[in-house]
Every structure is written in C-alpha cells, then in structure tokens.
Scaffold this motif. Structure first.
Motif, PDB file in Angstrom:
ATOM      1  N   LEU A  34       0.805  -1.217   0.000  1.00  0.00           N
ATOM      2  CA  LEU A  34       0.000   0.000   0.000  1.00  0.00           C
ATOM      3  C   LEU A  34       0.843   1.273   0.000  1.00  0.00           C
ATOM      4  N   THR A  35       1.996   1.257   0.675  1.00  0.00           N
ATOM      5  CA  THR A  35       2.762   2.498   0.856  1.00  0.00           C
ATOM      6  C   THR A  35       3.889   2.710  -0.151  1.00  0.00           C
ATOM      7  N   THR A  36       4.337   1.668  -0.829  1.00  0.00           N
ATOM      8  CA  THR A  36       5.444   1.813  -1.785  1.00  0.00           C
ATOM      9  C   THR A  36       5.089   2.836  -2.865  1.00  0.00           C
ATOM     10  N   GLY A  37       6.042   3.735  -3.112  1.00  0.00           N
ATOM     11  CA  GLY A  37       5.864   4.761  -4.129  1.00  0.00           C
ATOM     12  C   GLY A  37       5.177   6.019  -3.617  1.00  0.00           C
ATOM     13  N   HIS A  38       4.869   6.057  -2.320  1.00  0.00           N
ATOM     14  CA  HIS A  38       4.119   7.188  -1.766  1.00  0.00           C
ATOM     15  C   HIS A  38       4.914   7.916  -0.684  1.00  0.00           C
ATOM     16  N   TYR A  39       4.403   9.068  -0.300  1.00  0.00           N
ATOM     17  CA  TYR A  39       4.929   9.798   0.848  1.00  0.00           C
ATOM     18  C   TYR A  39       4.412   9.122   2.112  1.00  0.00           C
ATOM     19  N   ILE A  40       5.293   8.945   3.091  1.00  0.00           N
ATOM     20  CA  ILE A  40       4.906   8.398   4.384  1.00  0.00           C
ATOM     21  C   ILE A  40       5.311   9.391   5.466  1.00  0.00           C
ATOM     22  N   ILE A  41       4.385   9.657   6.362  1.00  0.00           N
ATOM     23  CA  ILE A  41       4.595  10.631   7.434  1.00  0.00           C
ATOM     24  C   ILE A  41       4.657   9.876   8.754  1.00  0.00           C
ATOM     25  N   MET A  42       5.671  10.214   9.560  1.00  0.00           N
ATOM     26  CA  MET A  42       5.840   9.525  10.842  1.00  0.00           C
ATOM     27  C   MET A  42       6.520  10.444  11.839  1.00  0.00           C
ATOM     28  N   GLY A  43       6.432  10.064  13.095  1.00  0.00           N
ATOM     29  CA  GLY A  43       7.182  10.746  14.136  1.00  0.00           C
ATOM     30  C   GLY A  43       8.619  10.249  14.173  1.00  0.00           C
ATOM     31  N   ARG A  44       9.446  10.992  14.871  1.00  0.00           N
ATOM     32  CA  ARG A  44      10.871  10.658  14.967  1.00  0.00           C
ATOM     33  C   ARG A  44      11.088   9.260  15.558  1.00  0.00           C
ATOM     34  N   LYS A  45      10.374   8.940  16.634  1.00  0.00           N
ATOM     35  CA  LYS A  45      10.588   7.637  17.270  1.00  0.00           C
ATOM     36  C   LYS A  45      10.199   6.484  16.350  1.00  0.00           C
ATOM     37  N   THR A  46       9.139   6.664  15.584  1.00  0.00           N
ATOM     38  CA  THR A  46       8.759   5.624  14.621  1.00  0.00           C
ATOM     39  C   THR A  46       9.861   5.463  13.579  1.00  0.00           C
ATOM     40  N   PHE A  47      10.360   6.582  13.055  1.00  0.00           N
ATOM     41  CA  PHE A  47      11.448   6.491  12.077  1.00  0.00           C
ATOM     42  C   PHE A  47      12.658   5.767  12.675  1.00  0.00           C
ATOM     43  N   GLU A  48      12.995   6.095  13.909  1.00  0.00           N
ATOM     44  CA  GLU A  48      14.166   5.483  14.545  1.00  0.00           C
ATOM     45  C   GLU A  48      13.961   4.005  14.880  1.00  0.00           C
ATOM     46  N   SER A  49      12.738   3.526  14.815  1.00  0.00           N
ATOM     47  CA  SER A  49      12.490   2.102  15.069  1.00  0.00           C
ATOM     48  C   SER A  49      12.830   1.241  13.850  1.00  0.00           C
ATOM     49  N   PHE A  50      13.033   1.873  12.687  1.00  0.00           N
ATOM     50  CA  PHE A  50      13.397   1.135  11.476  1.00  0.00           C
ATOM     51  C   PHE A  50      14.905   0.935  11.427  1.00  0.00           C
ATOM     52  N   PRO A  51      15.351  -0.217  10.920  1.00  0.00           N
ATOM     53  CA  PRO A  51      16.805  -0.407  10.779  1.00  0.00           C
ATOM     54  C   PRO A  51      17.408   0.566   9.765  1.00  0.00           C
ATOM     55  N   LYS A  52      16.618   0.949   8.752  1.00  0.00           N
ATOM     56  CA  LYS A  52      17.049   1.912   7.721  1.00  0.00           C
ATOM     57  C   LYS A  52      15.776   2.459   7.085  1.00  0.00           C
ATOM     58  N   PRO A  53      15.873   3.562   6.327  1.00  0.00           N
ATOM     59  CA  PRO A  53      14.662   4.076   5.664  1.00  0.00           C
ATOM     60  C   PRO A  53      14.013   3.009   4.787  1.00  0.00           C
ATOM     61  N   LEU A  54      12.704   3.054   4.720  1.00  0.00           N
ATOM     62  CA  LEU A  54      11.967   2.078   3.917  1.00  0.00           C
ATOM     63  C   LEU A  54      12.154   2.396   2.436  1.00  0.00           C
ATOM     64  N   PRO A  55      12.475   1.398   1.631  1.00  0.00           N
ATOM     65  CA  PRO A  55      12.766   1.662   0.216  1.00  0.00           C
ATOM     66  C   PRO A  55      11.555   2.143  -0.564  1.00  0.00           C
ATOM     67  N   ASN A  56      11.832   2.963  -1.584  1.00  0.00           N
ATOM     68  CA  ASN A  56      10.838   3.420  -2.559  1.00  0.00           C
ATOM     69  C   ASN A  56       9.679   4.196  -1.937  1.00  0.00           C
ATOM     70  N   ARG A  57       9.978   4.977  -0.906  1.00  0.00           N
ATOM     71  CA  ARG A  57       8.996   5.849  -0.284  1.00  0.00           C
ATOM     72  C   ARG A  57       9.678   7.149   0.110  1.00  0.00           C
ATOM     73  N   THR A  58       8.952   8.251   0.087  1.00  0.00           N
ATOM     74  CA  THR A  58       9.476   9.536   0.541  1.00  0.00           C
ATOM     75  C   THR A  58       9.115   9.689   2.010  1.00  0.00           C
ATOM     76  N   HIS A  59      10.141   9.792   2.857  1.00  0.00           N
ATOM     77  CA  HIS A  59       9.947   9.860   4.305  1.00  0.00           C
ATOM     78  C   HIS A  59       9.824  11.304   4.777  1.00  0.00           C
ATOM     79  N   ILE A  60       8.737  11.604   5.469  1.00  0.00           N
ATOM     80  CA  ILE A  60       8.579  12.883   6.156  1.00  0.00           C
ATOM     81  C   ILE A  60       8.540  12.564   7.645  1.00  0.00           C
ATOM     82  N   VAL A  61       9.491  13.118   8.382  1.00  0.00           N
ATOM     83  CA  VAL A  61       9.612  12.841   9.813  1.00  0.00           C
ATOM     84  C   VAL A  61       9.263  14.107  10.590  1.00  0.00           C
ATOM     85  N   ILE A  62       8.345  13.963  11.535  1.00  0.00           N
ATOM     86  CA  ILE A  62       7.953  15.086  12.385  1.00  0.00           C
ATOM     87  C   ILE A  62       8.793  15.030  13.658  1.00  0.00           C
TER      88      ILE A  62
END
Length: 160
Positions: A34-62
């Motif tokens: 569902l999210t591949t190819g799209h913008y994804i919005i998340m908080g900082r802690k959610t972003f930091e829970s990933f081992p690395k940025p998720l491929p093929n998505r534009t990450h917006i971190v609040i």
C-alpha cells in the motif's frame, strides 16, 4: 487522500518501547504494497524504530528537535507542515506512532487498520475510531496460522 495505516490490538495497543509487540508477516507485506511509491509521514521515534529508511517511499519525519536531520528524509515540525509537503493528487500515508495518529486523525480521509485480535501491554496506542465520523467500508478476517500467532482483520474506514 490522506490515509492512516496501522496495526492495533483490540485495546488499541500499537507497541511498547518503540517496538511492535507482535509479528504478522502478511501485514508487513500489505503495508509495503500500500505504501510503496508514496509519501509516508511519521514521528521521529517511529522512524528510529526502522533499521534503515523504507525503500521506494518519501519519508517525512515530524520532530521538535531543531538539529534532527536523518539522511534521505524531509524533517518538519508539525503535522500540518508534513501534509503541506505531500502531493495533492496522490495518496499519502500516516504511519505512526501513537501521538502522530492522534494529531493526524482529523486531517485523514481513510484508515487502513489491521486489527490484531488480542490485548497487549503497550505504551503507544491508536486513537479511538468514532463510528459517528468513520464508516467501516471493508473487513477481511484472517485466521492465525504457522506464521501468524494471532487472528487479525484488515479493516478499511472511510470518513463520513
């Protein structure tokens, strides 16, 4: 559309100590699809829970941290700033965590929820879905199996 996507337990638990408290491989596949190819919005802690940025998505971190600048991400200070960056003619996804979901609920058009049929101890929770504001438009039950130790249901809610 602004779409919130989450997996939440019966008690709306999302996770504990910045980690999910269950493992549902089919839900991960659905999230990716569902999210591949799209913008994804998340908080900082959610972003930091990933081992690395998720491929093929534009990450917006609040984040409120002025010097927070993870590689490959757009960092903003508010949900409104995040939404303003997203293309108006494409779907964008709110992916967590609990505080970001609460902030984004009023701006969202749709909720893609995986309801995990169990209660968990947690420190992050999905907001209550008000049936006067949201209509359940799709529901698909999935039984536990060798790879999924809990029953779960894919639910789609649309703002009334």
């Amino acid at each position: 559309m602004i779409i919130m996507i989450a997996a939440a337990a019966e008690n709306n638990a999302l996770g504990k100590n910045n980690e999910l408290v269950w493992h549902l491989p089919n839900d991960f596949k659905r999230f990716k699809s569902l999210t591949t190819g799209h913008y994804i919005i998340m908080g900082r802690k959610t972003f930091e829970s990933f081992p690395k940025p998720l491929p093929n998505r534009t990450h917006i971190v609040i984040s409120r941290q002025a010097d927070y600048k993870p590689a490959g991400c757009i960092v903003v200070k508010s949900i409104l700033e995040a939404l303003a960056i997203c293309p108006k003619n494409e779907d964008s996804f709110i992916i967590g965590g609990g505080e970001i979901y609460k902030l984004a609920l009023q701006y969202s058009d749709k909720i893609e929820l995986t309801r995990v049929h169990h209660n968990f101890e947690a420190d992050a929770f999905f907001p209550e879905i008000n049936p006067e504001e949201w209509e359940l438009t799709h529901s698909q039950f999935n039984s536990k199996d060798d790879n999924h130790i809990f029953d779960y249901t894919y639910q789609t809610y649309t703002k009334k």
